[in-house]
Structures are given as structure tokens and as C-alpha cells.
Design an enzyme around this catalytic site. Structure first.
Site, PDB file in Angstrom:
ATOM      1  N   HIS A 473       1.512  -0.885  -7.802  1.00 51.62           N
ATOM      2  CA  HIS A 473       2.004  -1.677  -6.682  1.00 51.62           C
ATOM      3  C   HIS A 473       1.447  -3.100  -6.604  1.00 51.62           C
ATOM      4  O   HIS A 473       2.056  -3.971  -5.982  1.00 51.62           O
ATOM      5  CB  HIS A 473       1.667  -0.949  -5.364  1.00 51.62           C
ATOM      6  CG  HIS A 473       2.607  -1.265  -4.245  1.00 51.62           C
ATOM      7  ND1 HIS A 473       3.210  -2.500  -4.074  1.00 51.62           N
ATOM      8  CD2 HIS A 473       3.062  -0.512  -3.219  1.00 51.62           C
ATOM      9  CE1 HIS A 473       3.977  -2.478  -3.012  1.00 51.62           C
ATOM     10  NE2 HIS A 473       3.901  -1.286  -2.467  1.00 51.62           N
ATOM     11  N   TYR A 589       4.879   1.470  10.779  1.00 51.15           N
ATOM     12  CA  TYR A 589       4.946   0.374   9.803  1.00 51.15           C
ATOM     13  C   TYR A 589       6.314   0.400   9.141  1.00 51.15           C
ATOM     14  O   TYR A 589       6.719   1.418   8.589  1.00 51.15           O
ATOM     15  CB  TYR A 589       3.851   0.593   8.756  1.00 51.15           C
ATOM     16  CG  TYR A 589       3.713  -0.459   7.677  1.00 51.15           C
ATOM     17  CD1 TYR A 589       2.594  -1.276   7.629  1.00 51.15           C
ATOM     18  CD2 TYR A 589       4.666  -0.616   6.675  1.00 51.15           C
ATOM     19  CE1 TYR A 589       2.423  -2.224   6.628  1.00 51.15           C
ATOM     20  CE2 TYR A 589       4.518  -1.565   5.673  1.00 51.15           C
ATOM     21  CZ  TYR A 589       3.398  -2.360   5.662  1.00 51.15           C
ATOM     22  OH  TYR A 589       3.238  -3.293   4.672  1.00 51.15           O
ATOM     23  N   THR A 602       5.313  -9.317   1.551  1.00 54.33           N
ATOM     24  CA  THR A 602       5.825  -8.474   2.631  1.00 54.33           C
ATOM     25  C   THR A 602       5.186  -8.843   3.968  1.00 54.33           C
ATOM     26  O   THR A 602       4.176  -9.527   4.027  1.00 54.33           O
ATOM     27  CB  THR A 602       5.531  -6.981   2.358  1.00 54.33           C
ATOM     28  OG1 THR A 602       4.113  -6.792   2.256  1.00 54.33           O
ATOM     29  CG2 THR A 602       6.215  -6.516   1.094  1.00 54.33           C
TER      30      THR A 602
END
Length: 773
Positions: A473, A589, A602
Site C-alpha cells: 500500500h 472512515y 487520500t
């Protein structure tokens, strides 16, 4: 070993008659072709660098400007207001040029300067135009005249035929919100989650912070925003991802699934052949910057493309305090794992990419290889699945020299990693629940030692031909990998295709050297470290409770008839499902992107709001009327859309607070407010996987070619992780994760509540549909 002989360009022996030199023409040919390939790549990068460097102008526009300047000079008109004369005068001091030469050089120099000035002016104008985000807040489908004029100006200044990175220097910087605005939005977001006493205490902490410490931290953050390209992204990558010392498997890595219903071939090697070739075609397009930048609002507003840069030839390298990301410019091989063995596979032959049938041949050679794993080799990748510190120490101690270093280098510098899995996975009509859950868990963690979790992505092909990806990630977010994955699936199915017997099209090539086994010398002490890492990873993997399922009662088509954003609809359904599941609300979230800004990644949308809670409470109250439920739904959906737009346009809450916290740590000052803010757990973490290249899939003609999307592990020990993809008009795929060790969670129970919540909400609108309980 034929491949070893072909790797030697020449051999010589000393004889009584002198030196006997024997050249290998095949090896010299391969060296020549390899060098030619490298120089072609360098030239393409150089050319693209020039084109991108002068965008939104074009290199040919330089000639137009210079010729225009020279033409006016010969017409006895001075377009420079005396600048050309001054350049001419300066050149005259050299005494080595004729009058005509000086005039030509002066005109060229002025024309070039004018051209560069025009480029900078166009870029600055475009940056100013792209800093406007009012269009985001307009009612859907209704654009004002001012917005249409603005769109026209953006298109004028955007140039023609942009390449992937053309807009990078024209994108605005992410703005730093005012401290008071962020604090007020934070208080608004936690109000439904706190009782009156706790909220009053938090409000006091927040007000004290915004008056005293906040402005001091903000000053440093403003300074960084003026100096750095993006004030968030580097700290986000370092502190959220690279400094994490726990396992990245499950906790950070995520996965992408294959098509839901379609399996174009059941031959494992053939599916690998087509898909690997498609991945390499995408890499070639990326190297040449031929991938079109993502444009919003009718192909007008560009998104940042920076995250594409490290997609290939990249690996996360473990460190004792922090990891690093290692990226090499080019890689001509991949590494393939099968039944405990590692194989190096070259991607080029005769100076060209291997064709799908040739890659299939290489994969089949690996599948047919009868050799056994070397000592410690089979479970080696468990090091990448466990804690980071033991892996960093083991890497330094056992993999810094000799065979182990060479083999580890081959993995870390490979284009990407491939696993030929020996299990069968995918959607099974006879047992849809178990089959999808097993498929998801296999992609998320597998056996904990058969994916190299540090590579940007591990491409996985199962025994029955189904495939998927496990993705690290830190280097990029899911939409970037999703863009690659859409291209791979579409190219595999609609362009490359298969023969009637399921093999890749084309012919095999016996001249291609066989894949080579990577060699290891792993001592017993290292094997013990591997086993300990595997134990930690297995405990984590076995605790994951996963439920992946397609929701086909209705989809985007029906939701749009309710005049609601599909994302807002699903988010409110998630709030209703969570309340039914746990009987309470929680901090939620939802990931949104900030790629309207340069190097944006993000931002968090806090989906649990006062408005969403009012709607949920009305839905579970049998005394409430349908009219009031609908009214509250509309208010909550509009609120969610507004929060999403704020997050996208740089006015979010969490990234700003995160950076203020980082500054406070650098200054060694303690903030009770920030400490409490960042310690709040996200018990419901959600993300939508967007479909970006709709033109690749004609769902009207091929309705069965629908994506399964992807998912991730739970963020909190007692919470849920939910990923979803809205496919076409009639399908939404959900991926729900939690931990078996938590008595509060059950992924299948939550999935059932979510299905019912979706139907309960759409029923309010009384629309004709195929919705069924």
C-alpha cells in the site's frame, strides 16, 4: 545448462598455436538486441521529457514562434520593444559575427525567450484555473454559465493530446485549511459519538488548541506547504506506512479479484501467459507515458498521475526503524513462486517482449519442474508477512552477501512478483458464500509464505485459471492498481484471447532459455526466524473473518432513479447496517482522493454524522413515517456528498490534524487534543473501488464480464473493514472483513444486515424494481 552457455559471449583457451577464440554469435546477438532495447527506452524517455517539459505547448510551437519573430524583423517591425536590439548589441561585443548572423541569433534568442515565457504564462494560468473547485459543489447535472466558461478556458490552456505526466506542473498545491475550520469540523464529526459531558470536555480541549498551540504548529505547516510540493504526502507515506513495525500482510496490503462469473480458460499457465503479457504491455505504455491522464468533468479537470511512477520494478525494503522504497528504472525479468521454489524468468528474447504463448511455455516449464525446495526456501516469504524488525535484521545478517544477496536482489528488482498457486479459487454457483470467502482470504494472505508482500504487487494465478493481485500500500492507492487491473482483464479477455483448447494464441519457442532457479543458502538460525515470522503471520491470517458477496437485488441504475448519489446511498446503508449489528454508532472512515492537487493521495470522509444518525434512528423506529424517513435520508445524503466534496477539495479534517501532530512531535510539545484525536479507532473503515475505464467493458453486450473488485483487512480489532465496487447498473460487490477474536463482530452477520439495509432504504422510494428480500 543451456541458458548458462548462452549467457557467455565468448570463450578462449591458450594453445601452442596461440589463443583460440570462439565467439558465440547467439550470445552476441542477444547482447546487441538488449543494448538496442535499452537505448530505445532512453530515447523515448528523453523525448517524453521534452514533450512533458514544454506542455501545454509543443516542441514544434518553438519553431512557429521563432519564425514569427524573424518574419516581423524582416518586415522592419520590432516585436520585442527594443530587446532584440539590446541582444544584438551584446552579441556585437564578441566581434566574431557578421551583421546578418547577429540578427538571426538575436531573433532566435528572443523568440526562444518569448516561447518559454508563453509556456510559463499558460502553465500559471492553468494552475490558477484548476485551483477553482466551485464546480464540485454544483447540483448534479446543472452547470452554471460561469462554470461552462471556466471549463472552456481550462480546455484552451490544457493543450492537445496530453501524456500521462503532462499536467503535473500545472496542478495546484494542496491548501492548508485554517486551524479553526478544521477543529470545528472535527467537533461536528464527533458530536453524535459522545455524550454531553465528554463532548463538553473535548470542546474545551479543541478551543484551547485552536487558540494556543494550534497557530504555532500551523505556522510550520504553512512554511512546509510553500516549500514542499504537497504538505501531506511524504509524511503520510513515511509515518502511516513505512514506519509501521507490525505485519503489512492483512494490516496494510489489499487485494484485487478477477471477473466474478467468467473464467476464459482453466489452464493455469495459459491464463498466466496472457495476463503477464498484458501487464507488460501496460508497463510499456507507462514507460512511454501513453496512458491518458484521468480527467473529470467531461474530460476537463486532470488528476495527479504521480503515483504511477513506482508501479513496476519496485520493492519495499525493511529497516529496523523505518522501511524504504527501492525503485529501479527498468527490469527485464520477473520472479515466479511455485510449490516452495523461486524461478527467475526473463521477459525479453531477440530484443522483444515474450509473446503470450511463450510466457505460457515458461510458466508450464515451472509447473512441470520436479525439483524440491532448498532448505529454508519454501517459507522464506513469511519474513515479509511478519513483523518488520526481525525481517530487517535477518535481511542484514543472512541476505547481504553471496547467493542469498543475488537471489534477493532478483526478487526485489524484478518487474513484479508472480505466484502460481496450487489451490483452486473463485466464485462457485453451488457454494457461493464459502467459495468467495476462501477466494478473498487467499488473495489477502494465502499461506502467509507464498506471496512476496513487499513487492508493489504479487500477481497470483490459481490452479483452475482464476487470478488476482495482492498489493503493497505505501507506494500508491487502490485506484492506481485498479487502472492497471482493468486494462489487464480487458486485454486478456477481449484482445489476446485463447484457442479453442484454452491455450494462448501463437506458437511456442524452444530457443528461449528455461527459467532459472534462484539459489539459497539459508542457515538454521535464519530458518528459525522464518518460522517465528510465519507463526505471527499465521495467527493474524487465521483471525481474519471474511465475507465477500455480490449484491444483485438492485444497483446503480435504480439508485439513480431515487436521485441520490450511489456512494451516499451505500454509505448510509452501512451506517444502518452497523447500528443494527452493534446497536451503536462509531467513528467511520471513508477514503476519498485528493488527486485534484499535485502529489495528492487520500483524505478521510467521516461518514457518521449528526444527519446520518438521525436517519438511522428514524429507520429503526417503527413509529416513524415513510415521509419523514425519506426527508431525513435526503438530508443525510446531501450532507455526506458535501463532506466528500470538502475532502476532495483540500478542506478535510484528518490529514490536516495528522500533519499538525507530526509538527508537534518534531517540536517536542505535547497536545492532549491531538493525542486524543489520533488515538480514536476507526471501527468502521470503508472504501469504494471506482471503475475508471468504462470504455474497456461493454456490459450491455457482455453483461457477464463484471468485476469482483477488491478488499482489505479490518483496521480495528473490534471493527469492520468494508470495500465495495459499483459495477454497471445492477450489481454491487461487497467485501467485509473483521476479526474472529472479537466477540463484537461477525462479517457474515454484518453482511446480512447490509443486504437488508440496502433493501430497506430503496423500499422507501417505492420504485418499480427487481428488489427482493
Amino acid at each position: 545448462m543451456a541458458e548458462a552457455h548462452q549467457a557467455v559471449a565468448f570463450q578462449f583457451t591458450v594453445t601452442p598455436d596461440g589463443i583460440d577464440l570462439r565467439l558465440s554469435h547467439e550470445a552476441l546477438k542477444q547482447i546487441y538486441l538488449s543494448g538496442l532495447h535499452s537505448w530505445k527506452k532512453k530515447f523515448i524517455r528523453f523525448k517524453n521529457g521534452i514533450i512533458t517539459g514544454v506542455y501545454p505547448a509543443s516542441p514544434s510551437s518553438w519553431l512557429i514562434v521563432v519564425v514569427g519573430v524573424m518574419s516581423t524583423m524582416y518586415a522592419k517591425v520590432d516585436p520585442s520593444l527594443g530587446i532584440i536590439a539590446k541582444i544584438n548589441q551584446t552579441l556585437g561585443t564578441t566581434g566574431s559575427m557578421s551583421t546578418q548572423t547577429k540578427n538571426i541569433v538575436s531573433g532566435i534568442l528572443f523568440g526562444t525567450g518569448l516561447w518559454v515565457t508563453l509556456i510559463m504564462a499558460m502553465r500559471y494560468s492553468l494552475k490558477m484555473l484548476l485551483s477553482y473547485h466551485g464546480w464540485m459543489f454544483a447540483e448534479h447535472g446543472k452547470l452554471s454559465r460561469a462554470t461552462r466558461i471556466w471549463m472552456g478556458m481550462v480546455k484552451i490552456f490544457s493543450g492537445r493530446k496530453p501524456m500521462l505526466y503532462s499536467f503535473q506542473t500545472s496542478l495546484p498545491r494542496l491548501p492548508v485549511p485554517a486551524v479553526k475550520d478544521t477543529v470545528n469540523r472535527y467537533l461536528e464529526s464527533v458530536q453524535p459519538l459522545l455524550n454531553k459531558e465528554d463532548f463538553k470536555r473535548m470542546k474545551g480541549l479543541a478551543e484551547d488548541f485552536s487558540i494556543n498551540l494550534g497557530p504555532r504548529l500551523q505556522w510550520y505547516l504553512k512554511l512546509k506547504s510553500w516549500w514542499a510540493t504537497n504538505y501531506v504526502s511524504d509524511w503520510w507515506e513515511e509515518y502511516i506506512y513505512l514506519r509501521g513495525r507490525g505485519p503489512i500482510m492483512v494490516n496494510s496490503n489489499y487485494y484485487a479479484m478477477d471477473l466474478l462469473y467468467v473464467l476464459p480458460t482453466q489452464i493455469q499457465a495459459a491464463r498466466a501467459g496472457n495476463a503477464i503479457h498484458a501487464i507488460l504491455l501496460y508497463r510499456r505504455k507507462l514507460d512511454r507515458e501513453e496512458i491518458k491522464p484521468i480527467l473529470l468533468l467531461g474530460s476537463t479537470v486532470p488528476l495527479c498521475s504521480a503515483q504511477w511512477e513506482r508501479m513496476f520494478n519496485t520493492s519495499r525494503i525493511p529497516g529496523e526503524e523505518t522501511d524504504t522504497i527501492q525503485h529501479v528504472k527498468d527490469s527485464k525479468h520477473i520472479v515466479v513462486y511455485h510449490q516452495g521454489r523461486y524461478f527467475k524468468v526473463w521477459l525479453y528474447h531477440d530484443g522483444r517482449l515474450l509473446k503470450p504463448r511463450e510466457i505460457e511455455q515458461q510458466m508450464q516449464r515451472i509447473l512441470d519442474d520436479p525439483s524440491e525446495p532448498q532448505a529454508g526456501e519454501e517459507k522464506l516469504a513469511a519474513l515479509t508477512a511478519g513483523d518488520r524488525v526481525p525481517w530487517a535484521k535477518a535481511r542484514q545478517t543472512y541476505f547481504s552477501r553471496g547467493k542469498n544477496k543475488q537471489s534477493l536482489d532478483a526478487i526485489e528488482k524484478a518487474a513484479f512478483f508472480v505466484t502460481l498457486d496450487d489451490t483452486e479459487q473463485g466464485y462457485n454457483k453451488k457454494d457461493p458464500v464459502t467459495s468467495m470467502d476462501s477466494y478473498a482470504k487467499s488473495l489477502l494472505h494465502g499461506k502467509c509464505y507464498d506471496r512476496w508482500f513487499d513487492k508493489t504487487f504479487t500477481f497470483i494465478v490459481f490452479k483452475n485459471g482464476k487470478m488476482g493481485m495482492n498489493t503493497e500500500h505505501s507506494w500508491a492507492d487502490a485506484p492506481i492498481v485498479g487502472h492497471l487491473w482493468e486494462y489487464v482483464i480487458a486485454t486478456d479477455c477481449f484482445q489476446l484471447g485463447y484457442t479453442e483448447d484454452g491455450h494462448c494464441k501463437g506458437d511456442t519457442n524452444p530457443n528461449i532459455p528455461c527459467p532459472t532457479r534462484l539459489q539459497w543458502e539459508i542457515p538454521e538460525e535464519c530458518q528459525e526466524v522464518i518460522e517465528r515470522s510465519l507463526g505471527i503471520a499465521s495467527t493474524l491470517a487465521n483471525d481474519v473473518d471474511f465475507h465477500s458477496f455480490p449484491f444483485d437485488a438492485f444497483g446503480k441504475g435504480l439508485i439513480k432513479k431515487s436521485r441520490t448519489s450511489p456512494d451516499a446511498f451505500v454509505q448510509l446503508a452501512l451506517q444502518l447496517a452497523h447500528y443494527k449489528d452493534k446497536g451503536k454508532f462509531c467513528l467511520t472512515y471513508e477514503a476519498s482522493m485528493t488527486r485534484l492537487f499535485r502529489e495528492g493521495r487520500t483524505e478521510t470522509v467521516r461518514s457518521c454524522s449528526m444527519e446520518s444518525c438521525s436517519f438511522v434512528l428514524a429507520m429503526v423506529d417503527p413509529a416513524e413515517t415513510v415521509e419523514n424517513k425519506l426527508k431525513l435520508f435526503k438530508i443525510a445524503a446531501n450532507k455526506h456528498q458535501h463532506m466528500y466534496r470538502l475532502a476532495m477539495t483540500g478542506a478535510g479534517i484528518d490529514r490536516h490534524l495528522f500533519c499538525l501532530y507530526v509538527v508537534s512531535k518534531y517540536l517536542a510539545v505535547d497536545s492532549p487534543f491531538l493525542k486524543e484525536v489520533l488515538s480514536d479507532p476507526w471501527r468502521l473503515s470503508t472504501s469504494q473501488t471506482p471503475q475508471q475505464q468504462l470504455e474497456l467493458f461493454d456490459l450491455e453486450r457482455n453483461p457477464e464480464y463484471v468485476s469482483s473488485g477488491g478488499g482489505f483487512g479490518p483496521v480495528a480489532d473490534d471493527g469492520y473493514g468494508v470495500s465495495y465496487i459499483i459495477v454497471g447498473e445492477n450489481l454491487i460487490n461487497f467485501h467485509v472483513s473483521s476479526k474472529l477474536s472479537s466477540p463484537e463482530t461477525d462479517s457474515h452477520r454484518f453482511g446480512a444486515h447490509l443486504k437488508q439495509a440496502m433493501i430497506d432504504i430503496i423500499t422507501l422510494f417505492k420504485l418499480p424494481s427487481n428488489a427482493k428480500k
